[in-house]
Design a protein around this motif. Structure first.
Motif, short mmCIF file in Angstrom:
data_model
loop_
_atom_site.label_atom_id
_atom_site.label_comp_id
_atom_site.label_asym_id
_atom_site.label_seq_id
_atom_site.Cartn_x
_atom_site.Cartn_y
_atom_site.Cartn_z
N LYS A 139 0.63 -1.21 0.03
CA LYS A 139 0.01 -0.09 -0.02
C LYS A 139 0.83 1.20 0.01
O LYS A 139 0.66 2.33 -0.79
N GLN A 140 1.83 1.16 0.93
CA GLN A 140 2.83 2.25 0.98
C GLN A 140 3.45 2.44 -0.37
O GLN A 140 3.55 4.00 -0.99
N LEU A 141 3.86 1.68 -1.13
CA LEU A 141 4.51 1.60 -2.38
C LEU A 141 3.51 2.32 -3.47
O LEU A 141 3.83 3.33 -4.02
N GLU A 142 2.26 1.75 -3.57
CA GLU A 142 1.37 2.26 -4.44
C GLU A 142 1.05 3.76 -4.05
O GLU A 142 1.16 4.57 -5.26
N ARG A 143 0.80 4.32 -2.95
CA ARG A 143 0.68 5.62 -2.50
C ARG A 143 1.74 6.30 -2.85
O ARG A 143 1.58 7.63 -3.50
N LEU A 144 2.83 5.90 -2.61
CA LEU A 144 4.07 6.73 -3.06
C LEU A 144 4.40 7.09 -4.38
O LEU A 144 4.69 8.22 -4.69
N MET A 145 4.33 6.07 -4.93
CA MET A 145 4.59 6.03 -6.50
C MET A 145 3.57 6.94 -7.04
O MET A 145 3.82 7.73 -8.12
N ALA A 146 2.20 6.75 -6.79
CA ALA A 146 1.30 7.74 -7.33
C ALA A 146 1.35 9.30 -6.87
O ALA A 146 1.20 10.21 -7.64
N ARG A 147 1.67 9.42 -5.44
CA ARG A 147 1.58 10.67 -4.94
C ARG A 147 2.78 11.31 -5.58
O ARG A 147 2.85 12.59 -5.80
N ASP A 148 4.07 10.72 -5.60
CA ASP A 148 5.52 11.66 -5.89
C ASP A 148 5.75 11.30 -7.46
O ASP A 148 6.80 11.60 -7.77
N HIS A 149 4.85 10.48 -8.28
CA HIS A 149 5.20 10.33 -9.44
C HIS A 149 6.63 9.65 -9.72
O HIS A 149 7.28 10.10 -10.25
N LEU A 150 6.80 8.49 -8.69
CA LEU A 150 8.17 7.67 -8.86
C LEU A 150 8.03 6.45 -9.48
O LEU A 150 6.90 5.88 -9.37
N ASP A 151 8.94 6.09 -10.11
CA ASP A 151 9.16 4.43 -10.54
C ASP A 151 9.22 3.68 -9.12
O ASP A 151 9.51 4.29 -8.09
N GLU A 152 9.03 2.21 -9.38
CA GLU A 152 8.99 1.41 -8.24
C GLU A 152 10.37 1.64 -7.48
O GLU A 152 10.52 1.40 -6.35
N TRP A 153 11.45 1.35 -8.31
CA TRP A 153 12.74 1.44 -7.56
C TRP A 153 13.04 2.69 -6.58
O TRP A 153 13.37 2.70 -5.62
N ALA A 154 12.74 3.69 -7.08
CA ALA A 154 12.76 5.24 -6.39
C ALA A 154 12.00 5.03 -5.01
O ALA A 154 12.54 5.45 -4.06
N ALA A 155 10.81 4.62 -5.33
CA ALA A 155 9.77 4.48 -4.10
C ALA A 155 10.53 3.67 -3.07
O ALA A 155 10.41 3.85 -2.07
N GLN A 156 10.99 2.39 -3.67
CA GLN A 156 11.45 1.44 -2.88
C GLN A 156 12.60 2.25 -2.04
O GLN A 156 12.81 2.03 -0.55
N ALA A 157 13.51 2.69 -2.46
CA ALA A 157 14.61 3.39 -2.13
C ALA A 157 14.28 4.11 -1.02
O ALA A 157 14.75 4.37 0.26
N ARG A 158 13.11 5.10 -0.96
CA ARG A 158 12.69 5.74 -0.08
C ARG A 158 12.11 5.12 1.09
O ARG A 158 12.61 5.55 2.44
N ILE A 159 11.22 4.05 0.76
CA ILE A 159 10.92 3.23 1.92
C ILE A 159 12.10 2.70 2.68
O ILE A 159 11.83 2.44 4.14
N LYS A 160 12.89 2.26 2.23
CA LYS A 160 14.02 1.25 2.74
C LYS A 160 14.87 2.37 3.46
O LYS A 160 15.78 1.74 4.50
N SER A 161 14.89 3.78 3.22
CA SER A 161 15.83 4.63 4.17
C SER A 161 15.18 4.86 5.41
O SER A 161 15.80 5.32 6.09
N GLN A 162 13.84 4.21 5.61
CA GLN A 162 13.39 4.53 7.06
C GLN A 162 13.44 3.12 7.64
O GLN A 162 13.35 1.96 7.28
N MET A 163 13.27 3.23 9.02
CA MET A 163 13.01 2.08 9.85
C MET A 163 11.63 1.32 9.49
O MET A 163 10.64 1.98 9.22
N PRO A 164 11.80 -0.20 9.49
CA PRO A 164 10.68 -0.66 9.03
C PRO A 164 9.57 -0.44 9.61
O PRO A 164 9.59 -0.41 11.10
N VAL A 165 8.33 -0.58 9.18
CA VAL A 165 7.11 -0.24 10.08
C VAL A 165 6.93 -1.08 11.12
O VAL A 165 6.32 -0.59 12.15
#
Length: 199
Positions: A139-165
């Motif tokens: 869900k995070q990935l889908e929202r992030l890609m839609a919100r910030d117009h990112l491809d999956e790799w860029a969205a994953q990089a942003r999620i991975k930069s944070q502590m796992p939920v």
């Protein structure tokens, strides 16, 4: 004054939660807003960022957040450098805002801080409770890609930069789950506020 932190993963729905809290009449200190204020034109923070990351990340005197994001997400060393410059400034402003509300006699204040645990705000002693807004990584990935117009790799990089939920959930006093509809999220926030008013 009771201070409640709102945190969670990127694109987990923290803004939707804090918008509802604001509408209910509570004061909210917003770390995202503060993070923009501390790099406004003319600030020494922006000058430091320019020195470290180069003139190209500033367009017409204004920080190009997208260009900076492309540089730091996926590069731990650069992200650490950026955090070292901005984090103390952001923390200082948040502290000032909380002090201001305390002087004004606000009974309850919320603070929306996405990197609450990553930047060890839990050790400051400023907060009485921590609420984590959680959603699945898909869900995070889908929202992030839609919100910030990112491809999956860029969205994953942003999620991975944070502590796992899941780690954040373990440290939370309360968890709001945002895998469902907007109405389901709103009902959970309303419940939180109702319980707060009872206390």
């Amino acid at each position: 004054m009771k201070v409640i932190a709102i945190t969670g993963g990127i694109a987990s729905g923290k803004s939707a939660v804090t918008n509802q809290i604001r509408k209910a009449g509570y004061k909210v200190v917003d770390a995202d807003l503060v993070s923009r204020q501390v790099v406004e034109p003319g600030t020494h923070t922006l000058e430091e960022i320019k020195e470290v990351f180069g003139q190209a990340i500033v367009q017409n005197g204004v920080l190009d957040r997208k260009a900076l994001g492309q540089k730091v997400f996926g590069n731990d060393a650069l992200l650490k450098q950026l955090t070292k410059i901005t984090s103390p400034e952001i923390q200082s402003v948040i502290k000032d805002q909380l002090s201001f509300f305390k002087i004004k006699g606000e009974p309850v204040v919320f603070a929306a801080i996405p990197l609450f645990f990553e930047q060890h705000y839990e050790k400051t002693g400023w907060f009485d409770e921590v609420v984590v807004v959680a959603s699945s990584e898909r869900k995070q990935l889908e929202r992030l890609m839609a919100r910030d117009h990112l491809d999956e790799w860029a969205a994953q990089a942003r999620i991975k930069s944070q502590m796992p939920v899941q780690e954040k959930i373990k440290k939370a006093d309360l968890v709001i789950n945002n895998d469902g509809s907007e109405a389901e999220l709103a009902a959970q926030v309303a419940e939180l506020l109702k319980n707060l008013e009872k206390k």
